[in-house]
Design a protein around this motif. Structure first.
Motif, PDB file in Angstrom:
ATOM      1  N   HIS A  50     -36.245  27.028  75.726  1.00  0.00           N
ATOM      2  CA  HIS A  50     -35.310  27.292  74.752  1.00  0.00           C
ATOM      3  C   HIS A  50     -35.709  28.223  73.655  1.00  0.00           C
ATOM      4  O   HIS A  50     -34.689  28.635  72.948  1.00  0.00           O
ATOM      5  CB  HIS A  50     -35.087  25.709  74.138  1.00  0.00           C
ATOM      6  N   LEU A  80     -34.157  31.065  75.249  1.00  0.00           N
ATOM      7  CA  LEU A  80     -32.621  31.133  75.077  1.00  0.00           C
ATOM      8  C   LEU A  80     -32.212  31.110  73.759  1.00  0.00           C
ATOM      9  O   LEU A  80     -30.896  31.568  73.687  1.00  0.00           O
ATOM     10  CB  LEU A  80     -32.177  29.852  75.935  1.00  0.00           C
ATOM     11  N   THR A  99     -31.652  28.662  71.760  1.00  0.00           N
ATOM     12  CA  THR A  99     -30.730  27.332  71.537  1.00  0.00           C
ATOM     13  C   THR A  99     -30.690  27.109  69.972  1.00  0.00           C
ATOM     14  O   THR A  99     -31.490  27.335  69.286  1.00  0.00           O
ATOM     15  CB  THR A  99     -31.530  26.282  72.353  1.00  0.00           C
ATOM     16  N   LYS A 100     -29.304  26.962  69.817  1.00  0.00           N
ATOM     17  CA  LYS A 100     -29.129  26.418  68.383  1.00  0.00           C
ATOM     18  C   LYS A 100     -29.968  25.282  67.975  1.00  0.00           C
ATOM     19  O   LYS A 100     -29.802  24.360  68.665  1.00  0.00           O
ATOM     20  CB  LYS A 100     -27.662  26.353  68.211  1.00  0.00           C
ATOM     21  N   PHE A 104     -32.828  24.572  67.286  1.00  0.00           N
ATOM     22  CA  PHE A 104     -34.221  24.240  67.821  1.00  0.00           C
ATOM     23  C   PHE A 104     -35.197  25.023  67.265  1.00  0.00           C
ATOM     24  O   PHE A 104     -35.356  26.357  66.991  1.00  0.00           O
ATOM     25  CB  PHE A 104     -34.098  25.093  69.643  1.00  0.00           C
TER      26      PHE A 104
END
Lengths: 108, 179
Positions: A53, A56, A58-59, A61
């Motif tokens: 994550h 990536l 991720t929002k 996170f």
């Protein structure tokens, strides 16, 4: 190249070996070690997903979420081992034997 | 074959074979030592995944403290290998193997075919091993996770008190006689 798949599969294999150890062994100390192995496999999955994550993006996170969960799991495992080993020592003192098949009564 | 893949395969081979050695050694001390090897291997995986602090706590807490406790109790009780008793449930062992194989096959299928988590894990940069990284992690731990952290400290205290109360039998009996 290594994808996060590989780490999760390694973690699943280690978890399964731990579960197998719990099922087939008769020595409660070895069963306890197998539980530690299962906790460790879940820790590996936590760190691998955390890195996944992070890469990536991720929002929502937080960058260290996975690692902090592992930190808590390690602390809980330490507490669990202290109490569990004390229980095993106490059962051994009472029964003079720690075979798991003979621990079938709650009476002392 | 890239060098990363070779490192991963060798390390996972060591991890899996030490886990199998843990589960199948006759002697509990060998089991404990195999488990130490497994923990150290997993710590190397944590380093590869950019978590140096977790790797070091894994080695100090798991491979150090917990396994020393295990070895101490094994040698204290003399429980290296138990006398073989007749199996209470003879079908348990084959059933356990079947279930384990099913679990592995299922999880590999689900992870590879259904989840499709094929993001490539790149090696962590120098930043992951710098003091600033540890500082950031500590800021997250003591800011967002302050309450769980405090609860963990209470849990450790309870475990310590519980272990002392459980093993301190003589004193408990003496108190019982008095009353």
């Amino acid at each position: 190249m290594i994808s996060v798949n590989y780490y999760i599969i390694l973690s699943a294999i280690l978890f399964t070996i731990g579960a197998l150890g719990v099922l087939i062994r008769r020595n409660p100390l070895v069963i306890f070690m197998s539980i530690e192995l299962m906790l460790n496999a879940s820790n590996l999955a936590f760190v691998a997903f955390g890195r996944y994550h992070e890469l990536l993006g991720t929002k929502n996170f937080l960058p260290f979420n996975g690692q902090i969960f592992v930190f808590f799991v390690i602390a809980v495992a330490a507490a669990e081992v202290a109490v569990g080993l004390a229980l095993i020592v106490e059962i051994f003192k009472t029964k003079k034997n720690i075979n798991i098949d003979e621990m079938n009564s709650l009476k002392g | 074959m890239t060098s990363e893949l070779i490192v991963f395969l060798v390390l996972s081979l060591v991890a899996i074979s030490s886990a199998l050695g843990m589960a199948f050694s006759r002697n509990a001390i060998y089991s404990a030592l195999f488990l130490v090897l497994n923990f150290v291997t997993v710590a190397v995986f944590y380093l590869i995944l950019g978590a140096p602090f977790i790797a070091m706590s894994q080695i100090t807490v798991y491979a150090g403290a917990i396994m020393v406790l295990f070895l101490f109790v094994i040698m204290l009780l003399g429980a290296e290998s138990l006398a073989p008793l007749p199996q209470a449930m003879p079908w348990q062992r084959p059933l356990a193997f079947i279930l384990a194989v099913t679990l592995v096959v299922e999880s590999v299928y689900l992870i590879f075919v259904r989840a499709k988590l094929d993001t490539v894990i790149t090696a962590p940069g120098v930043a992951a091993n710098s003091p600033e990284s540890l500082h950031d992690m500590a800021m997250t731990l003591f800011d967002k996770f302050l309450l769980p952290f405090e609860i963990t400290s209470i849990l450790l205290l309870v475990a310590m008190v519980g272990a002392i109360v459980l093993t301190n039998r003589e004193k408990r009996e003496r108190v019982g006689h008095k009353s």
